[in-house]
Design a protein around this motif. Structure first.
Motif, PDB file in Angstrom:
ATOM      1  N   VAL A   7      -1.319   3.209   3.498  1.00  0.00           N
ATOM      2  CA  VAL A   7      -1.679   4.345   2.654  1.00  0.00           C
ATOM      3  C   VAL A   7      -1.163   5.640   3.277  1.00  0.00           C
ATOM      4  CG1 VAL A   7      -3.608   5.695   1.747  1.00  0.00           C
ATOM      5  CG2 VAL A   7      -3.698   3.200   1.673  1.00  0.00           C
ATOM      6  N   TRP A  30      -7.014  13.552  -2.618  1.00  0.00           N
ATOM      7  CA  TRP A  30      -5.761  13.001  -3.129  1.00  0.00           C
ATOM      8  C   TRP A  30      -5.073  13.926  -4.123  1.00  0.00           C
ATOM      9  CZ3 TRP A  30      -3.457   9.593  -0.395  1.00  0.00           C
ATOM     10  CH2 TRP A  30      -4.212   8.752   0.422  1.00  0.00           C
ATOM     11  N   PHE A  65      -4.863   0.933   5.646  1.00  0.00           N
ATOM     12  CA  PHE A  65      -4.968   2.390   5.722  1.00  0.00           C
ATOM     13  C   PHE A  65      -3.714   3.003   6.346  1.00  0.00           C
ATOM     14  CE2 PHE A  65      -9.733   1.561   5.856  1.00  0.00           C
ATOM     15  CZ  PHE A  65      -9.875   1.805   4.499  1.00  0.00           C
ATOM     16  N   MET A  71      -9.695   8.189   5.266  1.00  0.00           N
ATOM     17  CA  MET A  71      -9.256   7.944   3.900  1.00  0.00           C
ATOM     18  C   MET A  71     -10.335   8.324   2.890  1.00  0.00           C
ATOM     19  SD  MET A  71      -6.188   7.042   4.088  1.00  0.00           S
ATOM     20  CE  MET A  71      -5.214   6.912   5.589  1.00  0.00           C
ATOM     21  N   VAL A 108       0.878   3.746  -3.269  1.00  0.00           N
ATOM     22  CA  VAL A 108       0.419   5.127  -3.046  1.00  0.00           C
ATOM     23  C   VAL A 108       1.554   6.113  -3.285  1.00  0.00           C
ATOM     24  CG1 VAL A 108      -0.392   6.758  -1.289  1.00  0.00           C
ATOM     25  CG2 VAL A 108      -1.450   4.505  -1.483  1.00  0.00           C
ATOM     26  N   VAL A 151      -4.165   6.400  -7.311  1.00  0.00           N
ATOM     27  CA  VAL A 151      -4.034   6.186  -5.868  1.00  0.00           C
ATOM     28  C   VAL A 151      -5.327   5.624  -5.302  1.00  0.00           C
ATOM     29  CG1 VAL A 151      -3.747   7.328  -3.639  1.00  0.00           C
ATOM     30  CG2 VAL A 151      -2.297   7.987  -5.550  1.00  0.00           C
ATOM     31  N   LYS A 152      -6.450   6.233  -5.641  1.00  0.00           N
ATOM     32  CA  LYS A 152      -7.746   5.797  -5.110  1.00  0.00           C
ATOM     33  C   LYS A 152      -8.098   4.387  -5.569  1.00  0.00           C
ATOM     34  CE  LYS A 152      -9.633   9.757  -6.476  1.00  0.00           C
ATOM     35  NZ  LYS A 152     -10.633  10.837  -6.720  1.00  0.00           N
ATOM     36  N   ILE A 187      -6.044   1.782  -3.614  1.00  0.00           N
ATOM     37  CA  ILE A 187      -6.543   1.574  -2.250  1.00  0.00           C
ATOM     38  C   ILE A 187      -7.706   0.581  -2.247  1.00  0.00           C
ATOM     39  CG2 ILE A 187      -7.674   2.693  -0.286  1.00  0.00           C
ATOM     40  CD1 ILE A 187      -6.116   5.240  -1.006  1.00  0.00           C
ATOM     41  N   ALA A 201       0.838  -1.208   0.000  1.00  0.00           N
ATOM     42  CA  ALA A 201       0.000   0.000   0.000  1.00  0.00           C
ATOM     43  C   ALA A 201       0.867   1.249   0.000  1.00  0.00           C
ATOM     44  CB  ALA A 201      -0.925  -0.007   1.218  1.00  0.00           C
ATOM     45  N   CYS A 202       1.904   1.221   0.823  1.00  0.00           N
ATOM     46  CA  CYS A 202       2.815   2.359   0.895  1.00  0.00           C
ATOM     47  C   CYS A 202       3.489   2.612  -0.453  1.00  0.00           C
ATOM     48  CB  CYS A 202       3.866   2.121   1.979  1.00  0.00           C
ATOM     49  SG  CYS A 202       5.162   3.369   2.004  1.00  0.00           S
TER      50      CYS A 202
END
Length: 498
Positions: free
Chosen positions: A397, A461, A394, A456, A319, A331-332, A335, A315-316
């Motif tokens: 993220v 974003w 999350f 989130m 993103v 990005v969205k 997620i 995730a890190c």
């Protein structure tokens, strides 16, 4: 920035084939899943294997002595997890910065960020060393059984070299996965586990070294991974991102420290939360059984959490990469795919914990009381496993976007203002005892999940893209390679970063 990107798209309109591909939801999800698993799968293997060495060691020690098992559980679950949480958190700043630098094609900056993280983590761990030397005194002051506290203090000294190996293995892993080169991490971690199991058996059962043999095996196997990663990076595994040691790593170290501290607090508050159960269990009747049973449940919970940490890392990276590229829509979408994937895994393991809950204890102890206590806690364990599959995503993220400080505050409130006090009330005021403590703390996890979900959902974003661009521009250092620097500057300008 957005106007420049729009102009660039107008000059280079997408082909009909590419447009159709983007509009096909199943194809987009499959493409995103491939990107996620390219990072997550090696990360999961790495974390499960690395933590597995600790679980295997616990299993060997559990068949040596119940006091040694309780002492090992106390220091590993509280002391080592506390330090490990700080190191993972401090190292996650490397994920944020390297991930965004890779997305912006500032490859040479990644090596500088890695060197800065070594400095920060080594200094941090050295500052924390008194916790290991003073472990028996600290546990006795907290009211733990003296024999268990002394056993924990002895084991704590063995964990010092283990923790220093984490400084290098954690940071290099995050450095590699930011550029999707962490397959080597999976191989080395699997090798670590393969070495650890027979080495533990040889030292503990064949040579009869007991506790000392088990701890020697932990340190040898952990340094196999660390040294292997160092050799890989130094010997040409990352020619674009590792240019050798550079004094530029000493520049702008204060902002990196600030980001690392917020990251450390965020991750540590998550990892240490359930560990407090072991400390509180020491005040219950039959503390030896309570500590041993809790440590078994928490290690199973933590082992599953290692899978979630692998997805957290993905995730890190996803993103951070997309923020570095300036693509908020990507990005969205990333997620959504990440959350769906993690939930599927969480539901599966939740079901397994319910089915085999009454058998798990036999893997770690021959004591029937310990096995029965583990069985009684299996339902709560399964619920913890389920929620582990949501909020770490999350958190990943947040790390990718550099929002660690905000999530650290959320962790503090949900875990330690809501969950822990409620658990203490249910555990000591009602007849629920240890179950009440776990129910209260699970309530904190549920609150954390809902708050992060809402946070989130409300995040803009497009604004996060601008923040990432500003951060990369502020910390940019010219590459010693003139041609590389010109290419990176060209990409920076075309992305709206400069």
């Amino acid at each position: 920035m957005r106007s420049e990107i729009q102009e660039k798209l107008l000059q280079n309109p997408p082909t009909d084939e590419n447009e159709a591909r983007r509009n096909n939801l199943s194809v987009r999800a499959l493409d995103e899943s491939k990107k996620i698993w390219k990072v997550a799968f090696p990360g999961i293997i790495s974390r499960v294997s690395s933590f597995g060495t600790l679980v295997v060691t616990q299993s060997f020690i559990g068949h040596i002595s119940s006091v040694d098992l309780a002492g090992y559980a106390l220091i590993q679950t509280l002391g080592v997890r506390f330090v490990n949480g700080i190191l993972i958190g401090m190292s996650s700043a490397t994920e944020t910065l390297c991930g965004q630098a890779y997305g912006a094609k500032q490859h040479h900056m990644m090596g500088i960020f890695l060197q800065r993280s070594w400095i920060v983590d080594l200094v941090t761990l050295t500052i924390l060393l008194p916790l290991f030397f003073l472990a028996p005194i600290i546990f006795k002051l907290l009211g733990e059984d003296p024999s268990i506290a002394d056993a924990a203090g002895y084991v704590a000294l063995w964990f010092i070299p283990f923790c220093y190996s984490l400084v290098f293995s954690l940071t290099i892993q995050m450095f590699l996965q930011a550029q999707q080169k962490n397959v080597i991490v999976a191989y080395l971690s699997a090798l670590q586990f393969v070495i650890h199991v027979p080495l533990s058996w040889l030292l503990v059962n064949v040579l009869d070294w007991g506790l000392n043999g088990a701890m020697v095996a932990v340190n040898v196997s952990s340094w196999v991974t660390a040294i292997g990663l160092i050799i890989y990076v130094f010997c040409g595994g990352c020619p674009d991102s590792w240019k050798g040691f550079d004094l530029a790593c000493l520049k702008d170290i204060v902002p990196v420290v600030k980001l690392s501290i917020s990251s450390g607090i965020m991750i540590c508050l998550e990892m240490w939360y359930y560990a407090l159960l072991v400390l509180v269990a020491g005040y219950m009747k039959n503390a030896e059984v309570a500590i041993s049973a809790f440590s078994v449940c928490l290690n199973i919970n933590a082992w599953e959490f290692m899978v979630c940490l692998g997805l957290l890392g993905a995730a890190c990276v996803r993103v951070a990469n997309e923020l570095g590229r300036g693509d908020a829509k990507a990005v969205k979408f990333a997620i959504k795919v990440l959350l769906s994937t993690s939930l599927t895994i969480g539901i599966t393991i939740w079901a397994l914990c319910l089915i085999f809950g009454n058998k798990i204890g036999y893997l770690f102890s021959d004591d029937e009381e310990v096995v029965k206590t583990v069985s009684d806690l299996s339902i709560l364990l399964s619920l913890s496993v389920l929620f582990n599959s949501i909020y770490p995503i999350f958190s990943g993220v947040a790390v990718g976007a550099g929002m660690q400080a905000t999530v650290a505050i959320v962790n503090l409130v949900c875990f330690y203002v809501i969950g822990l006090p409620l658990g203490v009330v249910l555990g000591y005021v009602t007849s629920l005892q240890v179950k009440g403590i776990w129910i209260g703390m699970l309530s904190g996890v549920i609150a954390e999940t809902f708050v992060l979900t809402f946070m989130m959902w409300r995040t803009n974003w497009d604004e996060e893209v601008l923040k990432a661009s500003a951060r990369l521009k502020r910390w940019y250092v010219k590459s010693p390679d003139k041609e590389v620097d010109e290419r990176e500057q060209e990409h920076v300008s075309s992305s709206g970063i400069a």
